[in-house]
Design a protein around this motif. Structure first.
Motif, PDB file in Angstrom:
ATOM      1  N   TRP A  78      22.682  -7.087  -9.391  1.00 31.64           N
ATOM      2  CA  TRP A  78      22.014  -7.120  -8.088  1.00 31.64           C
ATOM      3  C   TRP A  78      20.593  -6.611  -8.266  1.00 31.64           C
ATOM      4  O   TRP A  78      20.382  -5.544  -8.857  1.00 31.64           O
ATOM      5  N   VAL A  80      17.467  -4.718  -6.972  1.00 34.41           N
ATOM      6  CA  VAL A  80      17.173  -3.659  -6.005  1.00 34.41           C
ATOM      7  C   VAL A  80      15.712  -3.238  -6.193  1.00 34.41           C
ATOM      8  O   VAL A  80      15.123  -3.500  -7.245  1.00 34.41           O
ATOM      9  N   SER A  84      15.424   2.831  -7.315  1.00 40.27           N
ATOM     10  CA  SER A  84      16.603   2.990  -6.456  1.00 40.27           C
ATOM     11  C   SER A  84      17.633   3.929  -7.068  1.00 40.27           C
ATOM     12  O   SER A  84      18.673   4.175  -6.476  1.00 40.27           O
ATOM     13  N   TYR A  96      22.613   1.283 -14.100  1.00 40.40           N
ATOM     14  CA  TYR A  96      21.306   1.023 -13.499  1.00 40.40           C
ATOM     15  C   TYR A  96      20.364   0.516 -14.584  1.00 40.40           C
ATOM     16  O   TYR A  96      20.286   1.107 -15.664  1.00 40.40           O
ATOM     17  N   TYR A 121      15.605  -8.398  -2.726  1.00 38.48           N
ATOM     18  CA  TYR A 121      16.365  -7.158  -2.818  1.00 38.48           C
ATOM     19  C   TYR A 121      17.669  -7.130  -2.037  1.00 38.48           C
ATOM     20  O   TYR A 121      17.758  -7.613  -0.912  1.00 38.48           O
ATOM     21  N   THR A 122      18.673  -6.479  -2.652  1.00 44.50           N
ATOM     22  CA  THR A 122      19.860  -6.017  -1.943  1.00 44.50           C
ATOM     23  C   THR A 122      19.551  -4.566  -1.586  1.00 44.50           C
ATOM     24  O   THR A 122      19.109  -3.804  -2.456  1.00 44.50           O
ATOM     25  N   PRO A 123      19.739  -4.156  -0.331  1.00 47.84           N
ATOM     26  CA  PRO A 123      19.468  -2.761   0.023  1.00 47.84           C
ATOM     27  C   PRO A 123      20.333  -1.819  -0.820  1.00 47.84           C
ATOM     28  O   PRO A 123      21.553  -1.993  -0.901  1.00 47.84           O
ATOM     29  N   PRO A 124      19.717  -0.831  -1.495  1.00 50.03           N
ATOM     30  CA  PRO A 124      20.467  -0.013  -2.444  1.00 50.03           C
ATOM     31  C   PRO A 124      21.539   0.893  -1.840  1.00 50.03           C
ATOM     32  O   PRO A 124      22.587   1.068  -2.456  1.00 50.03           O
ATOM     33  N   LEU A 127      24.646  -1.106  -1.058  1.00 49.39           N
ATOM     34  CA  LEU A 127      25.229  -1.502  -2.342  1.00 49.39           C
ATOM     35  C   LEU A 127      25.947  -0.322  -2.978  1.00 49.39           C
ATOM     36  O   LEU A 127      27.077  -0.451  -3.462  1.00 49.39           O
TER      37      LEU A 127
END
Length: 147
Positions: A78, A80, A84, A96, A121-124, A127
């Motif tokens: 994903w 981010v 993040s 990460y 982005y996927t909001p961290p 997630l």
């Protein structure tokens, strides 16, 4: 917090600068990176969270917004915003990847989800919470603190 350079030049380095420089030292050589798709921009920088592939389909429906997601045989990734991982310990076996670097991937995984719009982005935080849920881990801020 700032640190003065030892050379006497009077240059002051902020903690953020020192963290970024340290991260740069941890990625020697050239590695593959996840690329942001054409037509998208990454104004906040670009890092990635990687999980074993078996968790990917369990995480996706739990997210309020899904950014760019890449998948290979063994892992899902994903995108981010950069940093993040600041003050956040991602639940194992998630990892990460600063700079969205793929150090051990034999090939770049394929893009399996592209969001509408221009931001990848996927909001961290959602997630992180979804990963904690599917991995059976308590979020770090909910754990008891020992003195």
């Amino acid at each position: 917090m700032a640190v003065s350079a030892a050379s006497g030049s009077g240059q002051v380095l902020s903690l953020d600068t020192l963290v970024r420089l340290g991260r740069g030292l941890r990625t020697p050589g050239t590695h593959r990176r996840l690329a942001v798709p054409d037509g998208m921009t990454a104004p906040l920088g670009c890092d990635a969270v990687v999980v074993p592939a078996r968790f990917g389909p369990l995480v996706m429906p739990r997210l309020p917004r899904v950014g760019c997601v890449y998948a290979g045989e063994a892992h899902w990734w994903w995108i981010v915003p950069a940093d993040s991982d600041y003050a956040l310990q991602w639940p194992a076996p998630a990892q990460y990847a600063t700079g969205a670097v793929l150090p051990d991937a034999p090939q770049v995984p394929g893009l399996i989800h592209r969001p509408d719009g221009t931001v990848p982005y996927t909001p961290p935080i959602p997630l992180y919470l979804a990963l904690c849920l599917v991995m059976g881990t308590t979020p770090a801020w909910s754990r008891p603190v020992s003195a």
